[in-house]
Write an enzyme that holds these catalytic residues in place. Structure first.
Site, short mmCIF file in Angstrom:
data_model
loop_
_atom_site.label_atom_id
_atom_site.label_comp_id
_atom_site.label_asym_id
_atom_site.label_seq_id
_atom_site.Cartn_x
_atom_site.Cartn_y
_atom_site.Cartn_z
CD GLU A 1 -2.20 1.19 23.74
OE1 GLU A 1 -1.88 0.73 22.62
OE2 GLU A 1 -3.05 0.66 24.47
CB SER B 1 -4.77 -4.04 25.49
OG SER B 1 -5.58 -4.17 24.35
CG HIS C 1 -1.20 -3.29 21.58
ND1 HIS C 1 -1.86 -2.19 22.10
CD2 HIS C 1 -1.89 -4.37 22.01
CE1 HIS C 1 -2.92 -2.60 22.79
NE2 HIS C 1 -2.95 -3.92 22.76
#
Length: 303
Positions: free
Chosen positions: A203, A103, A274
């Site tokens: 992502e 992230s 995630h």
């Protein structure tokens, strides 16, 4: 048994229960867990002010740990990239410390790659992955264990049936990428890698497909995507479509549109993002990528 150093370089830890569960789970696996003194610090939305978080990264680099693991992602790394102790980070990696996160940690991964040429890892976070109320995912645990034992040499996955006709082979390509939002935010800065003929993986979480398309379009127009040997899409999770407004526009629409703009193959289905089931990916490592039917295999050997 491994020595794992937990630190917080981004957002403040709000879910203390998950934090504690994550530590207990790692300890139950037989690992020595060292928690940074500022891991639970809080300053506005951050895990401490900028100086506090830079110092935490410096302590992680000096810890001598086998793995420096983030507590969580969120936001905060891009604003402190100029102040990171890159020499200390490089020295720690050379001595065997593996920096692991995802992230917001994408900013760290890419900046370290640019500034030092060292390999870091996109992988789990303490709370999100080890601190779940249920048992952590078996695949994630196996990949993490492989990292600790220096046994991980690649990742394989099965792609959607509709993608079986899209085939590719890439040899000796630099693997790079991470969170799409964070990566795109670095474009045009000194922390964005100038990688040609690489394998770019992406992502994201909580981003509607039109926002995903907008960021991909920025990378497309900047020439980043066409310069790669392959684009590998992981999981784009936790978003909501608006049926009365989107009218059939969805994530697959974005993927097909992107494929129409590029000669570079766009692969999907990578178990990373995630989501509970995730592989660990070495950012900056040379990889071979091959597809056969629905199967995809990415190999990097020992790094």
């Amino acid at each position: 048994m491994a020595h794992i150093y937990v630190f917080s370089p981004s957002s403040a830890v709000r879910d203390k229960a998950a934090f504690r569960r994550g530590i207990k789970h790692l300890q139950a696996m037989g690992h020595e867990v060292e928690v940074d003194v500022a891991a639970l610090a809080s300053h506005m939305r951050f895990a401490g002010d900028d100086a506090t978080r830079i110092e935490a990264i410096d302590r992680a680099a000096a810890s001598g740990a086998d793995v420096a693991l983030i507590s969580r992602g969120g936001y905060g790394l891009t604003r402190i990239l100029p102040g990171l102790p890159y020499k200390a980070i490089a020295k720690a990696i050379d001595k065997g410390t593996q920096f692991v996160g995802l992230s917001d940690f994408t900013a760290f991964n890419l900046a370290v790659l640019v500034k030092t040429g060292r390999i870091t890892w996109q992988g789990p976070a303490l709370g999100e992955d080890f601190g779940t109320a249920e048992e952590p995912d078996d695949i994630m645990l196996a990949c993490f264990d492989d990292l600790l034992q220096d046994q991980g040499e690649g990742a394989g996955w099965q792609r959607p049936k509709a993608d079986a006709a899209i085939q590719t082979k890439a040899h000796d390509a630099v693997l790079w990428g991470g969170n799409l939002t964070v990566l795109t935010s670095l474009l045009g800065t000194p922390y964005f890698p100038a990688i040609d003929k690489g394998v770019l993986f992406l992502e994201d979480i909580g981003e509607h497909p039109y926002r995903i398309e907008r960021m991909l379009t920025q990378l497309l127009h900047a020439g980043v995507l066409a310069r790669q040997k392959a684009i590998v899409l992981g999981q784009f999770s936790h978003y909501k479509l608006v049926p009365g407004h989107d009218k059939g526009y969805k994530l697959n629409t974005v993927v097909e549109w992107l494929r129409g703009q590029l000669k570079t193959p766009v692969l999907t289905g990578l178990p990373f993002g995630h989501v509970s089931t995730k592989v660990l990916l070495p950012v900056g490592a040379k990889v071979d990528l091959v597809t056969e039917g629905r199967d995809a295999l990415m190999v990097w050997g020992h790094v």
